[in-house]
Design a protein around this motif. Structure first.
Motif, PDB file in Angstrom:
ATOM      1  N   TYR A   1       0.845   6.187 -19.595  1.00  0.00           N
ATOM      2  CA  TYR A   1      -0.357   5.503 -20.091  1.00  0.00           C
ATOM      3  C   TYR A   1      -1.354   6.496 -20.701  1.00  0.00           C
ATOM      4  O   TYR A   1      -1.954   6.241 -21.755  1.00  0.00           O
TER       5      TYR A   1
ATOM      6  N   HIS B   1      16.911   3.356 -22.028  1.00  0.00           N
ATOM      7  CA  HIS B   1      16.634   4.586 -22.787  1.00  0.00           C
ATOM      8  C   HIS B   1      16.370   5.744 -21.834  1.00  0.00           C
ATOM      9  O   HIS B   1      16.102   5.537 -20.650  1.00  0.00           O
TER      10      HIS B   1
ATOM     11  N   ASN C   1       2.231   8.699 -11.562  1.00  0.00           N
ATOM     12  CA  ASN C   1       1.820   8.730 -12.980  1.00  0.00           C
ATOM     13  C   ASN C   1       0.310   8.848 -13.129  1.00  0.00           C
ATOM     14  O   ASN C   1      -0.193   9.814 -13.650  1.00  0.00           O
ATOM     15  N   GLU C   2      -0.386   7.805 -12.718  1.00  0.00           N
ATOM     16  CA  GLU C   2      -1.835   7.777 -12.920  1.00  0.00           C
ATOM     17  C   GLU C   2      -2.486   6.698 -12.080  1.00  0.00           C
ATOM     18  O   GLU C   2      -1.828   5.813 -11.544  1.00  0.00           O
TER      19      GLU C   2
ATOM     20  N   GLY D   1      15.058   2.522 -14.987  1.00  0.00           N
ATOM     21  CA  GLY D   1      14.179   3.296 -15.865  1.00  0.00           C
ATOM     22  C   GLY D   1      13.153   4.063 -15.045  1.00  0.00           C
ATOM     23  O   GLY D   1      13.272   4.164 -13.818  1.00  0.00           O
ATOM     24  N   ASP D   2      12.144   4.577 -15.722  1.00  0.00           N
ATOM     25  CA  ASP D   2      11.068   5.278 -15.020  1.00  0.00           C
ATOM     26  C   ASP D   2      10.380   4.341 -14.029  1.00  0.00           C
ATOM     27  O   ASP D   2       9.979   4.758 -12.944  1.00  0.00           O
ATOM     28  N   GLY D   3      10.241   3.078 -14.427  1.00  0.00           N
ATOM     29  CA  GLY D   3       9.599   2.095 -13.556  1.00  0.00           C
ATOM     30  C   GLY D   3      10.357   1.947 -12.242  1.00  0.00           C
ATOM     31  O   GLY D   3       9.741   1.770 -11.182  1.00  0.00           O
TER      32      GLY D   3
ATOM     33  N   THR E   1       3.052  14.883 -14.842  1.00  0.00           N
ATOM     34  CA  THR E   1       4.226  14.096 -15.280  1.00  0.00           C
ATOM     35  C   THR E   1       3.810  12.720 -15.777  1.00  0.00           C
ATOM     36  O   THR E   1       4.530  12.104 -16.550  1.00  0.00           O
TER      37      THR E   1
ATOM     38  N   SER F   1      -0.836   7.070 -24.290  1.00  0.00           N
ATOM     39  CA  SER F   1      -1.180   5.905 -25.121  1.00  0.00           C
ATOM     40  C   SER F   1      -2.670   5.814 -25.404  1.00  0.00           C
ATOM     41  O   SER F   1      -3.078   5.208 -26.389  1.00  0.00           O
TER      42      SER F   1
ATOM     43  N   LEU G   1       9.407   4.892 -10.147  1.00  0.00           N
ATOM     44  CA  LEU G   1       8.038   4.738  -9.626  1.00  0.00           C
ATOM     45  C   LEU G   1       8.033   3.808  -8.409  1.00  0.00           C
ATOM     46  O   LEU G   1       7.379   4.088  -7.403  1.00  0.00           O
TER      47      LEU G   1
HETATM   48  P1  NAP Z   1       6.357  -0.646 -18.023  1.00  0.00           P
HETATM   49  O1  NAP Z   1       5.448  -1.621 -18.663  1.00  0.00           O
HETATM   50  O2  NAP Z   1       7.825  -0.837 -18.118  1.00  0.00           O
HETATM   51  O3  NAP Z   1       5.988   0.834 -18.514  1.00  0.00           O
HETATM   52  C1  NAP Z   1       5.617   1.108 -19.806  1.00  0.00           C
HETATM   53  C2  NAP Z   1       6.496   2.215 -20.368  1.00  0.00           C
HETATM   54  O4  NAP Z   1       6.108   3.468 -19.806  1.00  0.00           O
HETATM   55  C3  NAP Z   1       7.977   2.050 -20.093  1.00  0.00           C
HETATM   56  O5  NAP Z   1       8.675   2.339 -21.286  1.00  0.00           O
HETATM   57  C4  NAP Z   1       8.218   3.087 -19.018  1.00  0.00           C
HETATM   58  O6  NAP Z   1       9.551   3.558 -19.014  1.00  0.00           O
HETATM   59  C5  NAP Z   1       7.289   4.175 -19.469  1.00  0.00           C
HETATM   60  N1  NAP Z   1       6.955   5.216 -18.500  1.00  0.00           N
HETATM   61  C6  NAP Z   1       6.729   5.109 -17.176  1.00  0.00           C
HETATM   62  N2  NAP Z   1       6.422   6.310 -16.646  1.00  0.00           N
HETATM   63  C7  NAP Z   1       6.458   7.199 -17.674  1.00  0.00           C
HETATM   64  C8  NAP Z   1       6.225   8.594 -17.768  1.00  0.00           C
HETATM   65  N3  NAP Z   1       5.874   9.321 -16.713  1.00  0.00           N
HETATM   66  N4  NAP Z   1       6.337   9.172 -18.991  1.00  0.00           N
HETATM   67  C9  NAP Z   1       6.668   8.463 -20.084  1.00  0.00           C
HETATM   68  N5  NAP Z   1       6.895   7.134 -20.057  1.00  0.00           N
HETATM   69  C10 NAP Z   1       6.785   6.516 -18.866  1.00  0.00           C
HETATM   70  O7  NAP Z   1       5.886  -0.530 -16.505  1.00  0.00           O
HETATM   71  P2  NAP Z   1       6.586   0.315 -15.355  1.00  0.00           P
HETATM   72  O8  NAP Z   1       7.965   0.647 -15.742  1.00  0.00           O
HETATM   73  O9  NAP Z   1       6.303  -0.378 -14.098  1.00  0.00           O
HETATM   74  O10 NAP Z   1       5.769   1.683 -15.356  1.00  0.00           O
HETATM   75  C11 NAP Z   1       4.439   1.750 -14.932  1.00  0.00           C
HETATM   76  C12 NAP Z   1       3.768   2.735 -15.828  1.00  0.00           C
HETATM   77  O11 NAP Z   1       3.732   2.219 -17.129  1.00  0.00           O
HETATM   78  C13 NAP Z   1       2.326   3.011 -15.476  1.00  0.00           C
HETATM   79  O12 NAP Z   1       2.228   4.016 -14.508  1.00  0.00           O
HETATM   80  C14 NAP Z   1       1.763   3.419 -16.826  1.00  0.00           C
HETATM   81  O13 NAP Z   1       1.797   4.811 -16.993  1.00  0.00           O
HETATM   82  C15 NAP Z   1       2.699   2.828 -17.838  1.00  0.00           C
HETATM   83  N6  NAP Z   1       1.987   1.870 -18.672  1.00  0.00           N
HETATM   84  C16 NAP Z   1       1.727   2.222 -19.959  1.00  0.00           C
HETATM   85  C17 NAP Z   1       1.006   1.391 -20.769  1.00  0.00           C
HETATM   86  C18 NAP Z   1       0.719   1.827 -22.158  1.00  0.00           C
HETATM   87  O14 NAP Z   1       1.241   2.864 -22.568  1.00  0.00           O
HETATM   88  N7  NAP Z   1      -0.109   1.099 -22.890  1.00  0.00           N
HETATM   89  C19 NAP Z   1       0.518   0.168 -20.293  1.00  0.00           C
HETATM   90  C20 NAP Z   1       0.811  -0.162 -18.973  1.00  0.00           C
HETATM   91  C21 NAP Z   1       1.545   0.707 -18.164  1.00  0.00           C
HETATM   92  P3  NAP Z   1      10.785   2.628 -18.478  1.00  0.00           P
HETATM   93  O15 NAP Z   1      11.027   1.638 -19.556  1.00  0.00           O
HETATM   94  O16 NAP Z   1      11.882   3.644 -18.372  1.00  0.00           O
HETATM   95  O17 NAP Z   1      10.387   2.017 -17.182  1.00  0.00           O
END
Ligand code: NAP
Ligand code: MN
Length: 269
Positions: free
Chosen positions: A165, A73, A124-125, A46-48, A160, A168, A51
Protein backbone atom coordinates in the motif's frame (compact mmCIF):
# COMPACT_ATOMS: atom_id res chain seq x y z
CA UNK A 1 13.56 -35.84 14.67
CA UNK A 2 11.70 -34.84 11.54
CA UNK A 3 10.77 -31.20 10.99
CA UNK A 4 7.23 -30.17 11.91
CA UNK A 5 5.57 -28.42 8.97
CA UNK A 6 2.16 -26.78 8.55
CA UNK A 7 0.89 -26.13 5.02
CA UNK A 8 -1.82 -23.49 4.56
CA UNK A 9 -3.41 -22.58 1.24
CA UNK A 10 -5.95 -20.11 -0.04
CA UNK A 11 -9.21 -21.35 -1.52
CA UNK A 12 -8.28 -21.21 -5.21
CA UNK A 13 -8.50 -24.47 -7.15
CA UNK A 14 -4.82 -24.29 -8.07
CA UNK A 15 -3.72 -23.67 -4.48
CA UNK A 16 -5.84 -26.57 -3.24
CA UNK A 17 -4.23 -28.87 -5.82
CA UNK A 18 -0.76 -27.73 -4.79
CA UNK A 19 -1.72 -28.22 -1.14
CA UNK A 20 -2.69 -31.82 -1.77
CA UNK A 21 0.40 -32.61 -3.91
CA UNK A 22 2.75 -30.91 -1.47
CA UNK A 23 1.36 -32.64 1.62
CA UNK A 24 1.79 -36.00 -0.20
CA UNK A 25 5.41 -35.23 -1.09
CA UNK A 26 6.22 -33.95 2.42
CA UNK A 27 4.72 -37.03 4.06
CA UNK A 28 6.65 -39.32 1.73
CA UNK A 29 9.86 -37.44 2.61
CA UNK A 30 9.24 -38.10 6.32
CA UNK A 31 8.19 -34.62 7.49
CA UNK A 32 5.80 -34.35 10.42
CA UNK A 33 2.71 -32.50 9.13
CA UNK A 34 0.96 -30.57 11.88
CA UNK A 35 -1.04 -27.37 12.32
CA UNK A 36 -0.07 -27.15 16.00
CA UNK A 37 3.31 -25.85 17.01
CA UNK A 38 5.04 -26.12 13.59
CA UNK A 39 8.66 -25.09 12.99
CA UNK A 40 7.92 -24.17 9.39
CA UNK A 41 4.73 -22.77 7.87
CA UNK A 42 4.44 -23.16 4.10
CA UNK A 43 1.81 -20.94 2.52
CA UNK A 44 0.32 -21.61 -0.91
CA UNK A 45 -1.33 -18.67 -2.68
CA UNK A 46 -0.23 -15.04 -2.77
CA UNK A 47 1.21 -12.44 -0.44
CA UNK A 48 -2.23 -12.13 1.14
CA UNK A 49 -2.10 -15.82 2.07
CA UNK A 50 1.23 -15.29 3.79
CA UNK A 51 -0.06 -12.20 5.63
CA UNK A 52 -3.00 -14.24 6.94
CA UNK A 53 -0.72 -17.10 8.05
CA UNK A 54 1.56 -14.62 9.83
CA UNK A 55 -1.40 -13.38 11.88
CA UNK A 56 -2.63 -16.93 12.53
CA UNK A 57 0.77 -17.82 14.01
CA UNK A 58 1.38 -14.38 15.56
CA UNK A 59 1.82 -15.77 19.08
CA UNK A 60 4.71 -18.04 18.02
CA UNK A 61 6.62 -15.91 15.50
CA UNK A 62 9.86 -16.40 17.44
CA UNK A 63 9.64 -20.17 16.81
CA UNK A 64 8.31 -20.32 13.24
CA UNK A 65 9.95 -19.89 9.84
CA UNK A 66 7.80 -19.17 6.79
CA UNK A 67 8.05 -20.25 3.17
CA UNK A 68 5.73 -18.79 0.51
CA UNK A 69 4.74 -20.73 -2.59
CA UNK A 70 2.97 -18.63 -5.19
CA UNK A 71 0.19 -20.00 -7.35
CA UNK A 72 -0.75 -16.68 -8.96
CA UNK A 73 1.78 -14.00 -9.88
CA UNK A 74 5.17 -13.72 -8.18
CA UNK A 75 4.81 -12.15 -4.77
CA UNK A 76 7.05 -10.43 -2.28
CA UNK A 77 6.79 -13.01 0.45
CA UNK A 78 6.34 -15.88 -1.99
CA UNK A 79 9.58 -16.97 -3.61
CA UNK A 80 8.68 -20.47 -4.63
CA UNK A 81 7.06 -21.48 -7.87
CA UNK A 82 4.27 -24.02 -7.43
CA UNK A 83 5.63 -26.06 -10.38
CA UNK A 84 8.81 -27.00 -8.49
CA UNK A 85 7.46 -28.84 -5.45
CA UNK A 86 10.19 -31.51 -5.44
CA UNK A 87 12.78 -28.71 -5.37
CA UNK A 88 10.91 -27.17 -2.43
CA UNK A 89 10.85 -30.46 -0.49
CA UNK A 90 14.62 -30.87 -1.01
CA UNK A 91 15.21 -27.25 0.10
CA UNK A 92 13.07 -27.82 3.21
CA UNK A 93 15.22 -30.83 4.11
CA UNK A 94 18.49 -28.92 3.93
CA UNK A 95 17.50 -25.51 5.35
CA UNK A 96 18.17 -24.69 8.99
CA UNK A 97 17.07 -22.05 11.47
CA UNK A 98 20.45 -20.28 11.58
CA UNK A 99 20.21 -19.39 7.89
CA UNK A 100 16.72 -17.89 8.11
CA UNK A 101 16.07 -14.33 6.89
CA UNK A 102 14.56 -11.95 9.40
CA UNK A 103 12.43 -8.95 8.48
CA UNK A 104 11.21 -6.32 10.95
CA UNK A 105 7.60 -6.11 12.09
CA UNK A 106 5.90 -2.87 13.08
CA UNK A 107 4.61 -2.59 16.63
CA UNK A 108 1.46 -0.45 16.89
CA UNK A 109 0.26 0.44 20.37
CA UNK A 110 -3.14 2.09 20.71
CA UNK A 111 -3.91 3.85 23.99
CA UNK A 112 -7.51 4.88 24.66
CA UNK A 113 -8.84 7.65 26.92
CA UNK A 114 -9.77 5.08 29.58
CA UNK A 115 -6.12 3.96 29.75
CA UNK A 116 -6.55 0.63 27.93
CA UNK A 117 -3.62 -0.31 25.70
CA UNK A 118 -3.86 -2.64 22.69
CA UNK A 119 -0.76 -3.90 20.95
CA UNK A 120 -0.72 -5.04 17.31
CA UNK A 121 2.05 -6.22 14.97
CA UNK A 122 1.98 -5.53 11.23
CA UNK A 123 4.04 -7.24 8.55
CA UNK A 124 3.13 -4.74 5.78
CA UNK A 125 1.64 -1.63 7.31
CA UNK A 126 -0.86 -0.03 9.60
CA UNK A 127 -3.16 2.74 8.40
CA UNK A 128 -5.38 5.07 10.39
CA UNK A 129 -8.37 6.97 9.02
CA UNK A 130 -11.83 8.02 10.02
CA UNK A 131 -14.90 6.43 8.50
CA UNK A 132 -16.22 9.63 7.01
CA UNK A 133 -14.40 12.70 8.25
CA UNK A 134 -10.97 14.25 7.87
CA UNK A 135 -8.38 12.87 10.23
CA UNK A 136 -6.77 15.56 12.36
CA UNK A 137 -3.84 14.44 14.46
CA UNK A 138 -0.67 15.76 16.03
CA UNK A 139 2.30 13.85 14.68
CA UNK A 140 5.26 13.46 17.01
CA UNK A 141 8.63 11.93 16.27
CA UNK A 142 9.76 10.68 19.67
CA UNK A 143 9.38 13.81 21.85
CA UNK A 144 9.32 16.32 19.00
CA UNK A 145 5.94 17.72 17.95
CA UNK A 146 6.45 17.54 14.20
CA UNK A 147 3.20 18.60 12.48
CA UNK A 148 -0.56 18.77 12.74
CA UNK A 149 -1.79 16.39 10.06
CA UNK A 150 -5.09 16.91 8.25
CA UNK A 151 -6.23 14.59 5.52
CA UNK A 152 -7.65 11.16 4.84
CA UNK A 153 -5.09 9.38 6.97
CA UNK A 154 -1.59 8.07 7.47
CA UNK A 155 0.13 4.80 6.69
CA UNK A 156 3.14 3.50 8.59
CA UNK A 157 4.87 0.64 6.82
CA UNK A 158 7.65 -1.85 7.41
CA UNK A 159 10.51 -2.17 4.89
CA UNK A 160 8.91 -5.27 3.30
CA UNK A 161 5.54 -3.51 3.33
CA UNK A 162 7.05 -0.60 1.40
CA UNK A 163 6.17 -2.30 -1.91
CA UNK A 164 2.51 -2.75 -0.88
CA UNK A 165 0.00 0.00 0.00
CA UNK A 166 2.86 2.39 0.85
CA UNK A 167 4.05 2.35 -2.76
CA UNK A 168 0.54 3.01 -4.09
CA UNK A 169 0.35 6.24 -2.07
CA UNK A 170 3.71 7.51 -3.28
CA UNK A 171 6.03 6.07 -0.62
CA UNK A 172 9.53 4.88 -1.43
CA UNK A 173 10.55 1.25 -1.87
CA UNK A 174 12.98 0.32 0.92
CA UNK A 175 15.43 -2.53 1.18
CA UNK A 176 14.41 -4.72 4.15
CA UNK A 177 17.92 -4.61 5.64
CA UNK A 178 17.27 -0.92 6.43
CA UNK A 179 15.68 -1.23 9.86
CA UNK A 180 13.33 1.73 9.65
CA UNK A 181 9.64 2.47 9.28
CA UNK A 182 8.04 4.69 6.68
CA UNK A 183 5.28 7.21 7.35
CA UNK A 184 3.28 8.09 4.22
CA UNK A 185 0.42 10.54 3.91
CA UNK A 186 -2.97 9.58 2.49
CA UNK A 187 -4.45 12.63 0.73
CA UNK A 188 -3.17 15.33 3.06
CA UNK A 189 -4.79 18.76 3.04
CA UNK A 190 -2.28 21.44 2.15
CA UNK A 191 -3.22 25.07 1.69
CA UNK A 192 -2.46 28.45 3.20
CA UNK A 193 -3.87 27.36 6.57
CA UNK A 194 -2.87 23.71 6.89
CA UNK A 195 0.62 22.41 6.30
CA UNK A 196 2.11 18.92 6.38
CA UNK A 197 5.47 17.73 5.11
CA UNK A 198 3.88 16.38 1.93
CA UNK A 199 6.53 13.68 1.51
CA UNK A 200 6.90 10.27 3.04
CA UNK A 201 9.37 10.00 5.91
CA UNK A 202 11.75 7.18 6.74
CA UNK A 203 12.07 7.09 10.50
CA UNK A 204 14.95 5.33 12.23
CA UNK A 205 14.52 2.37 14.58
CA UNK A 206 15.72 4.50 17.51
CA UNK A 207 12.67 6.78 17.23
CA UNK A 208 9.00 6.18 17.69
CA UNK A 209 6.22 7.92 15.81
CA UNK A 210 3.29 9.00 17.94
CA UNK A 211 -0.09 10.21 16.66
CA UNK A 212 -2.49 12.03 18.91
CA UNK A 213 -5.78 12.24 17.01
CA UNK A 214 -8.66 14.56 17.85
CA UNK A 215 -11.42 12.95 19.89
CA UNK A 216 -13.79 11.01 17.58
CA UNK A 217 -15.73 7.77 17.64
CA UNK A 218 -15.13 6.54 14.11
CA UNK A 219 -11.46 5.65 13.79
CA UNK A 220 -10.58 2.76 11.48
CA UNK A 221 -7.18 1.22 12.08
CA UNK A 222 -5.84 -1.40 9.69
CA UNK A 223 -3.10 -3.91 10.42
CA UNK A 224 -2.24 -5.52 7.07
CA UNK A 225 -5.58 -6.96 5.84
CA UNK A 226 -7.22 -6.70 9.27
CA UNK A 227 -9.52 -3.86 10.32
CA UNK A 228 -10.21 -2.54 13.83
CA UNK A 229 -12.68 0.13 14.90
CA UNK A 230 -11.66 2.45 17.69
CA UNK A 231 -13.26 5.35 19.49
CA UNK A 232 -11.66 7.73 22.00
CA UNK A 233 -8.04 7.04 21.02
CA UNK A 234 -5.64 9.16 23.05
CA UNK A 235 -2.53 8.11 21.13
CA UNK A 236 -1.11 5.60 18.66
CA UNK A 237 2.56 4.77 19.00
CA UNK A 238 4.53 3.08 16.21
CA UNK A 239 7.97 1.55 16.58
CA UNK A 240 10.26 -1.25 15.53
CA UNK A 241 10.80 -3.09 18.81
CA UNK A 242 13.04 -5.82 17.41
CA UNK A 243 10.23 -8.29 16.64
CA UNK A 244 10.78 -10.00 13.30
CA UNK A 245 9.28 -12.60 11.00
CA UNK A 246 11.66 -15.35 9.86
CA UNK A 247 11.74 -16.81 6.37
CA UNK A 248 13.33 -20.23 5.86
CA UNK A 249 16.29 -20.04 3.52
CA UNK A 250 15.05 -22.29 0.74
CA UNK A 251 16.72 -20.25 -1.99
CA UNK A 252 15.54 -16.70 -1.41
CA UNK A 253 15.77 -14.37 -4.43
CA UNK A 254 17.28 -10.95 -3.71
CA UNK A 255 14.94 -8.12 -2.77
CA UNK A 256 15.80 -5.92 -5.75
CA UNK A 257 15.33 -8.89 -8.08
CA UNK A 258 11.84 -9.40 -6.65
CA UNK A 259 11.07 -5.69 -7.04
CA UNK A 260 12.22 -5.78 -10.67
CA UNK A 261 10.38 -9.01 -11.49
CA UNK A 262 7.14 -7.83 -9.85
CA UNK A 263 6.96 -4.26 -11.07
CA UNK A 264 9.18 -3.97 -14.14
CA UNK A 265 9.19 -7.42 -15.75
CA UNK A 266 11.41 -8.39 -18.67
CA UNK A 267 13.84 -5.73 -19.81
CA UNK A 268 14.36 -5.74 -23.56
CA UNK A 269 16.49 -3.34 -25.63
P1 NAP B 1 -5.18 -7.57 -1.77
O1 NAP B 1 -6.24 -6.58 -2.06
O2 NAP B 1 -5.14 -8.85 -2.51
O3 NAP B 1 -3.75 -6.86 -1.87
C1 NAP B 1 -3.46 -5.92 -2.84
C2 NAP B 1 -2.21 -6.33 -3.59
O4 NAP B 1 -1.06 -6.10 -2.78
C3 NAP B 1 -2.16 -7.79 -4.01
O5 NAP B 1 -1.71 -7.84 -5.34
C4 NAP B 1 -1.16 -8.37 -3.03
O6 NAP B 1 -0.50 -9.50 -3.55
C5 NAP B 1 -0.20 -7.22 -2.91
N1 NAP B 1 0.72 -7.24 -1.78
C6 NAP B 1 0.51 -7.64 -0.51
N2 NAP B 1 1.62 -7.47 0.23
C7 NAP B 1 2.56 -6.95 -0.60
C8 NAP B 1 3.91 -6.54 -0.42
N3 NAP B 1 4.52 -6.62 0.76
N4 NAP B 1 4.56 -6.03 -1.50
C9 NAP B 1 3.97 -5.92 -2.70
N5 NAP B 1 2.69 -6.28 -2.93
C10 NAP B 1 2.00 -6.78 -1.88
O7 NAP B 1 -5.22 -7.81 -0.19
P2 NAP B 1 -4.34 -8.85 0.63
O8 NAP B 1 -3.79 -9.87 -0.27
O9 NAP B 1 -5.13 -9.23 1.80
O10 NAP B 1 -3.11 -7.97 1.14
C11 NAP B 1 -3.27 -6.97 2.10
C12 NAP B 1 -2.35 -5.87 1.71
O11 NAP B 1 -2.79 -5.31 0.50
C13 NAP B 1 -2.31 -4.71 2.68
O12 NAP B 1 -1.38 -4.95 3.70
C14 NAP B 1 -1.92 -3.57 1.76
O13 NAP B 1 -0.53 -3.37 1.76
C15 NAP B 1 -2.31 -4.01 0.38
N6 NAP B 1 -3.31 -3.12 -0.16
C16 NAP B 1 -2.93 -2.27 -1.16
C17 NAP B 1 -3.82 -1.36 -1.67
C18 NAP B 1 -3.36 -0.44 -2.74
O14 NAP B 1 -2.23 -0.61 -3.21
N7 NAP B 1 -4.16 0.54 -3.11
C19 NAP B 1 -5.13 -1.28 -1.17
C20 NAP B 1 -5.48 -2.16 -0.16
C21 NAP B 1 -4.56 -3.08 0.35
P3 NAP B 1 -1.26 -10.94 -3.72
O15 NAP B 1 -2.14 -10.78 -4.90
O16 NAP B 1 -0.10 -11.85 -3.98
O17 NAP B 1 -1.99 -11.23 -2.45
MN1 MN C 1 -4.29 -10.86 -2.10
Amino acid sequence: MSKRIAVVANASKESQEVLSNLTGLLRAAGFDLTQENPEIVVTVGGDGTLLRAMHDYEESLDKVRFVGVHTGHLGFYTDFLASDLTGLVAALQSENAQEAWHYPLLQVEVTCQNGSVTKHYALNESTIRRRAYTLVADVKISDLLFEKFRGDGLSVSTPTGSTAYNKSIGGAVMHPSVAAMQVAEIASLNNIVFRTLGASMIVSQKDRVVLCPEPADDYVLTIDQLEFNYSDISQISYRLDGATIAFANCGHTSFWERVRDSFIGDITD
